[in-house]
Enzyme design. Structure first.
Site, mmCIF file in Angstrom:
data_model
loop_
_atom_site.group_PDB
_atom_site.id
_atom_site.type_symbol
_atom_site.label_atom_id
_atom_site.label_comp_id
_atom_site.label_asym_id
_atom_site.label_seq_id
_atom_site.Cartn_x
_atom_site.Cartn_y
_atom_site.Cartn_z
ATOM 1 N N HIS A 1 -26.894 30.446 -37.736
ATOM 2 C CA HIS A 1 -25.821 30.925 -36.834
ATOM 3 C C HIS A 1 -26.504 31.610 -35.649
ATOM 4 O O HIS A 1 -27.318 30.989 -34.961
ATOM 5 C CB HIS A 1 -24.897 31.834 -37.654
ATOM 6 N N HIS B 1 -23.969 21.153 -34.370
ATOM 7 C CA HIS B 1 -22.854 22.103 -34.396
ATOM 8 C C HIS B 1 -21.813 21.651 -35.422
ATOM 9 O O HIS B 1 -21.642 20.454 -35.647
ATOM 10 C CB HIS B 1 -22.186 22.227 -33.027
ATOM 11 N N ASP C 1 -27.685 27.687 -28.172
ATOM 12 C CA ASP C 1 -28.942 28.423 -28.362
ATOM 13 C C ASP C 1 -30.168 27.765 -27.733
ATOM 14 O O ASP C 1 -31.248 28.349 -27.745
ATOM 15 C CB ASP C 1 -29.183 28.627 -29.863
HETATM 16 N N1 NMX Z 1 -31.772 19.969 -37.468
HETATM 17 C C1 NMX Z 1 -31.980 19.479 -38.696
HETATM 18 N N2 NMX Z 1 -30.992 19.094 -39.541
HETATM 19 C C2 NMX Z 1 -29.742 19.179 -39.080
HETATM 20 C C3 NMX Z 1 -29.441 19.652 -37.789
HETATM 21 C C4 NMX Z 1 -30.523 20.063 -36.971
HETATM 22 N N3 NMX Z 1 -30.334 20.560 -35.748
HETATM 23 N N4 NMX Z 1 -28.109 19.632 -37.608
HETATM 24 C C5 NMX Z 1 -27.577 19.156 -38.769
HETATM 25 N N5 NMX Z 1 -28.564 18.905 -39.643
HETATM 26 C C6 NMX Z 1 -28.413 18.450 -41.037
HETATM 27 C C7 NMX Z 1 -27.695 19.536 -41.851
HETATM 28 O O1 NMX Z 1 -28.614 20.521 -42.334
HETATM 29 C C8 NMX Z 1 -27.061 18.745 -42.962
HETATM 30 O O2 NMX Z 1 -28.043 18.446 -43.936
HETATM 31 P P1 NMX Z 1 -27.653 18.377 -45.498
HETATM 32 O O3 NMX Z 1 -26.652 17.269 -45.609
HETATM 33 O O4 NMX Z 1 -28.958 18.089 -46.150
HETATM 34 O O5 NMX Z 1 -27.069 19.714 -45.863
HETATM 35 C C9 NMX Z 1 -26.668 17.454 -42.251
HETATM 36 O O6 NMX Z 1 -27.523 17.343 -41.098
HETATM 37 C C10 NMX Z 1 -25.235 17.380 -41.822
HETATM 38 O O7 NMX Z 1 -24.943 18.542 -41.081
HETATM 39 P P2 NMX Z 1 -23.814 18.547 -39.948
HETATM 40 O O8 NMX Z 1 -22.509 18.177 -40.598
HETATM 41 O O9 NMX Z 1 -24.240 17.741 -38.790
HETATM 42 O O10 NMX Z 1 -23.828 20.060 -39.485
HETATM 43 P P3 NMX Z 1 -23.237 21.364 -40.185
HETATM 44 O O11 NMX Z 1 -21.853 21.564 -39.672
HETATM 45 O O12 NMX Z 1 -23.417 21.367 -41.660
HETATM 46 O O13 NMX Z 1 -24.209 22.502 -39.602
HETATM 47 C C11 NMX Z 1 -25.454 23.644 -37.939
HETATM 48 C C12 NMX Z 1 -24.144 22.924 -38.279
HETATM 49 C C13 NMX Z 1 -25.297 24.287 -36.579
HETATM 50 C C14 NMX Z 1 -25.708 24.748 -38.986
HETATM 51 C C15 NMX Z 1 -26.614 22.618 -37.929
HETATM 52 O O14 NMX Z 1 -26.392 21.646 -36.920
HETATM 53 C C16 NMX Z 1 -27.992 23.258 -37.740
HETATM 54 O O15 NMX Z 1 -28.583 23.705 -38.741
HETATM 55 N N6 NMX Z 1 -28.498 23.315 -36.471
HETATM 56 C C17 NMX Z 1 -29.761 23.992 -36.208
HETATM 57 C C18 NMX Z 1 -29.548 25.495 -36.207
HETATM 58 C C19 NMX Z 1 -28.806 25.941 -34.972
HETATM 59 O O16 NMX Z 1 -29.160 25.634 -33.853
HETATM 60 N N7 NMX Z 1 -27.736 26.737 -35.220
HETATM 61 C C20 NMX Z 1 -26.943 27.322 -34.128
HETATM 62 C C21 NMX Z 1 -25.475 26.913 -34.138
HETATM 63 C C22 NMX Z 1 -24.689 27.604 -33.063
HETATM 64 N N8 NMX Z 1 -24.613 29.034 -33.280
HETATM 65 O O17 NMX Z 1 -25.161 29.771 -32.489
HETATM 66 O O18 NMX Z 1 -24.005 29.516 -34.251
HETATM 67 C C1 MLT Z 2 -21.007 29.195 -31.732
HETATM 68 O O1 MLT Z 2 -20.852 30.051 -30.848
HETATM 69 O O2 MLT Z 2 -21.422 28.061 -31.497
HETATM 70 C C2 MLT Z 2 -20.674 29.596 -33.092
HETATM 71 O O3 MLT Z 2 -20.247 30.824 -33.330
HETATM 72 C C3 MLT Z 2 -20.849 28.655 -34.181
HETATM 73 C C4 MLT Z 2 -19.524 28.024 -34.502
HETATM 74 O O4 MLT Z 2 -18.659 27.908 -33.654
HETATM 75 O O5 MLT Z 2 -19.398 27.613 -35.668
#
Ligand code: NMX
Ligand code: MLT
Length: 388
Positions: A227, A268, A323
């Site tokens: 997050h 996301h 981010d």
């Molecule tokens: N890098 C590697 N793996 C990823 C990424 C990424 N950027 N995005 C998604 N995946 C993987 C995820 O871990 C999941 O794997 P598993 O099935 O093994 O659990 C799979 O792809 C499906 O995930 P999604 O449905 O695409 O995404 P989800 O909604 O579960 O997660 C995040 C969203 C934001 C947690 C994920 O995209 C992520 O981990 N991104 C990198 C961290 C990041 O930049 N977070 C910031 C988000 C915004 N914020 O500020 O809150």
């Molecule tokens: C964002 O600002 O991207 C978040 O708080 C993550 C989200 O919307 O799930």
């Protein structure tokens, strides 16, 4: 929408998905669409990005942008609420210097509540917003061991200037720093009702904990690397890449994926296109630091990573999120330690979370507020048995 209208069909496939997409309530401050991103009270974020943070806070609380009289009056109101209660600095002085700044922030917010909570949702929310710049400036100063000769809190200043005045860094361009922080704050204030930190804060508040306890809980939720802390991890990752050569950048991204580490700054839960907040920050970077080495790296990363991530069909959104660029811009203006980056996210989000808590506690259900959160979990591997 009538009470009888079906809005979602729930199947067992929705269990253990982090409640992804399941409607649980209504939100009056913002909504997020998969392709256009966040809108505050109906306005696309790109149209608000260069506004005064105080005006956008007014919007989140009042659901209308202020006219110039309302804007001035609200700025004065925040100034009148800004003074920190006595005792905050003693608490900060006692905290472990190697503790993470998000833990300091959570404790700092609790401390403001213990020393200056009033017990009124809206007044406490506005007091906290007004006190955040000084609290955050003091957190930087005490944690960095710069606790002497701190400039007095100048309450005649706006929110951003009060922070940079407290921080009082030498050899920085304060005008550009203030511009970057102001844009950062506006972009990060709110992101719909269901993001983890906002949801967590509202859940805590639903049990009628104070706004300070609820916000401290929200900050703890924000501190996770998937997050809010992704902004710290993303910039650390950019520093490690250390090149803007597309071949090397691609090799780095592939290496992270092979090592099963997240590619921070991409993906996301809701968005399915590049986050407009990333687009705004790239445009700002092209203006203020097009030749910065880290900016050159993220410019390449923005092209390369989505292509590589898209090779994996399970990744729902391979595009850049909020981010990707924020750390690079903060570093450029002289805020160089990435460990602090999530505290800016927290500072901004106090406005959106505060406004959403006030709505949930004082407006929803005809003013009664939403009841205490209590979703259902289905028992697993728990057949009824008795102690012999
Ligand atoms: N890098 C590697 N793996 C990823 C990424 C990424 N950027 N995005 C998604 N995946 C993987 C995820 O871990 C999941 O794997 P598993 O099935 O093994 O659990 C799979 O792809 C499906 O995930 P999604 O449905 O695409 O995404 P989800 O909604 O579960 O997660 C995040 C969203 C934001 C947690 C994920 O995209 C992520 O981990 N991104 C990198 C961290 C990041 O930049 N977070 C910031 C988000 C915004 N914020 O500020 O809150
Ligand atoms: C964002 O600002 O991207 C978040 O708080 C993550 C989200 O919307 O799930």
């Amino acid at each position: 929408m009538s009470d009888e209208e079906s809005i979602f069909e729930l199947t067992s496939s929705h269990l253990n998905t982090g409640m992804r997409g399941i409607p649980v309530g209504t939100c009056r401050t913002s909504f997020v669409t998969p392709t256009e991103g966040v809108h505050y009270c109906g306005y696309p974020i790109s149209e608000l990005a260069s506004m005064l943070p105080e005006d956008v806070i007014y919007l989140l609380f009042n659901k209308e942008l202020p006219n110039s009289d309302q804007s001035l009056e609200f700025q004065e109101e925040l100034k009148s609420r800004g003074e920190l209660p006595d005792g905050v600095e003693q608490v900060l002085a006692s905290l472990p210097r190697d503790g993470h700044p998000m833990d300091w922030l959570s404790i700092g917010i609790h401390t403001l509540g213990m020393l200056g909570g009033e017990g009124d949702w809206k007044s406490d929310a506005l007091n906290l917003i007004a006190r955040m710049p000084r609290l955050l400036g003091l957190i930087f100063r005490y944690r960095e061991g710069r606790s002497v000769n701190i400039p007095a809190d100048d309450l005649s200043m706006g929110l951003v200037a009060r922070f940079t005045n407290t921080l009082d860094l030498a050899d920085v361009d304060k005008t550009v720093m203030d511009q970057v922080i102001a844009t950062y704050l506006v972009l990060h204030m709110d992101h719909g009702g269901g993001n983890l930190s906002t949801f967590a804060g509202k859940a805590v508040a639903s049990g009628h904990a104070t706004i300070y306890s609820s916000m401290a809980g929200a900050m703890n939720a924000l501190s996770g690397p998937l997050h809010g802390r992704a902004n710290q991890s993303c910039f650390e990752f950019v520093q490690k890449i250390g090149t803007s050569d597309p071949v090397e950048v691609e090799a780095f991204v592939r290496g992270e994926l092979e090592a099963r580490r997240p590619v921070f700054g991409f993906g996301h839960a809701v968005l399915r296109a590049e986050d407009p907040r990333a687009t705004v920050q790239f445009a700002l970077g092209e203006k203020i630091c097009p030749d910065d080495e880290y900016f050159k790296t993220i410019r390449v990363l923005r092209e390369v990573a989505p292509r590589v991530l898209a090779e994996n069909p399970k990744i729902s959104n391979p595009n850049a999120n909020v981010d990707i660029a924020s750390g690079t811009l903060l570093n450029h203006v002289g805020l160089c330690d990435p460990e602090y980056y999530t505290t800016f996210f927290g500072w901004a989000r106090v406005a959106g979370i505060g406004a959403q808590i006030v709505d949930e506690r004082t407006v929803m259900r005809g003013g009664k507020g939403t009841p205490i959160y209590r979703p259902k979990y289905i028992a697993e591997e728990q057949t009824l048995r008795h102690v012999d």
